[in-house]
Design a protein around this motif. Structure first.
Motif, mmCIF file in Angstrom:
data_model
loop_
_atom_site.group_PDB
_atom_site.id
_atom_site.type_symbol
_atom_site.label_atom_id
_atom_site.label_comp_id
_atom_site.label_asym_id
_atom_site.label_seq_id
_atom_site.Cartn_x
_atom_site.Cartn_y
_atom_site.Cartn_z
ATOM 1 N N UNK A 1 23.942 41.814 49.530
ATOM 2 C CA UNK A 1 22.868 41.147 48.913
ATOM 3 C C UNK A 1 22.633 40.254 48.502
ATOM 4 N N UNK A 2 24.248 40.862 47.550
ATOM 5 C CA UNK A 2 24.593 39.377 46.168
ATOM 6 C C UNK A 2 25.198 38.728 46.768
ATOM 7 N N UNK A 3 26.134 39.202 47.612
ATOM 8 C CA UNK A 3 27.333 38.499 48.433
ATOM 9 C C UNK A 3 26.717 37.136 48.795
ATOM 10 N N UNK A 4 25.418 37.349 49.921
ATOM 11 C CA UNK A 4 24.429 36.880 50.766
ATOM 12 C C UNK A 4 23.054 35.962 50.457
ATOM 13 N N UNK A 5 23.777 36.327 48.462
ATOM 14 C CA UNK A 5 22.033 35.518 48.091
ATOM 15 C C UNK A 5 22.150 33.968 47.916
ATOM 16 N N UNK A 6 21.097 33.400 47.909
ATOM 17 C CA UNK A 6 20.785 31.371 47.718
ATOM 18 C C UNK A 6 21.059 31.276 46.407
ATOM 19 N N UNK A 7 20.763 30.066 46.131
ATOM 20 C CA UNK A 7 21.165 29.399 45.000
ATOM 21 C C UNK A 7 19.378 29.741 44.208
ATOM 22 N N UNK B 1 19.242 32.782 42.390
ATOM 23 C CA UNK B 1 20.076 33.348 41.319
ATOM 24 C C UNK B 1 19.589 32.214 40.130
ATOM 25 N N UNK B 2 18.921 31.279 40.333
ATOM 26 C CA UNK B 2 18.008 30.598 39.733
ATOM 27 C C UNK B 2 17.116 31.363 39.240
ATOM 28 N N UNK B 3 16.567 32.486 40.129
ATOM 29 C CA UNK B 3 15.429 33.229 39.471
ATOM 30 C C UNK B 3 16.197 34.046 38.207
ATOM 31 N N UNK B 4 17.398 34.793 38.538
ATOM 32 C CA UNK B 4 17.765 35.374 37.434
ATOM 33 C C UNK B 4 18.430 34.704 36.112
ATOM 34 N N UNK B 5 18.425 33.504 36.631
ATOM 35 C CA UNK B 5 18.532 32.889 35.029
ATOM 36 C C UNK B 5 20.030 32.167 35.059
ATOM 37 N N UNK B 6 20.933 32.252 36.333
ATOM 38 C CA UNK B 6 21.749 32.015 36.934
ATOM 39 C C UNK B 6 22.686 33.378 37.004
ATOM 40 N N UNK B 7 22.219 34.400 36.730
ATOM 41 C CA UNK B 7 23.283 35.239 36.935
ATOM 42 C C UNK B 7 23.167 35.906 38.220
#
Length: 137
Positions: free
Chosen positions: A76-82, A85-91
């Motif tokens: 799920x982390x490898x296929x995460x969208x931008x 990642x923005x929801x998690x403050x860039x992490x």
């Protein structure tokens, strides 16, 4: 007034039926087995118990679950969208959490491999019976 406790087991009918599992039947069955047979049976049961204990070792369960969930969360982390990642403050929190879960699961499985559960100690009589049986084979 009659005393019901003074009746013998044969008077009550429970011990006189063939095939019943009363105390008299167990005495007849135990007379059939020798001490060596009983020791071998106890030894076999202890071996099966030790095998079951190793099979259901909590480290195996925890390690296996963490590895499975770690793989899922890592994917799920490898296929995460931008946007994710923005929801998690860039992490990429799924990637890091998944890798952490994988590491923890592998730690438990390696620990299990390096330090397996010790087999239970057999009483001296059972140990002698096991050794005699192994020499006889």
């Amino acid at each position: 007034m009659s005393d019901h406790h003074s009746a013998s087991p044969s008077d009550s009918g429970s011990g006189s039926r063939p095939g019943s599992s009363s105390g008299g039947d167990s005495a007849r069955r135990s007379a059939h087995y020798s001490d060596k047979d009983l020791q071998e049976e106890v030894s076999d049961l202890q071996t099966k118990s030790a095998t079951a204990a190793r099979l259901f070792d909590i480290r195996r369960l925890i390690g296996g679950l963490f590895v499975v969930y770690g793989v899922i969360v890592t994917i799920a982390g490898i296929t995460a969208s931008d946007a994710d990642i923005d929801k998690a403050e860039g992490v990429n929190i799924n990637l890091w959490t998944g890798l952490g879960m994988l590491a923890l699961g592998l730690f438990f499985l390696v620990w299990l491999k390096l330090r397996p559960t010790a087999p239970p100690l057999l009483p001296p009589d059972a140990t002698d019976a096991v050794q005699e049986r192994q020499q006889g084979d």
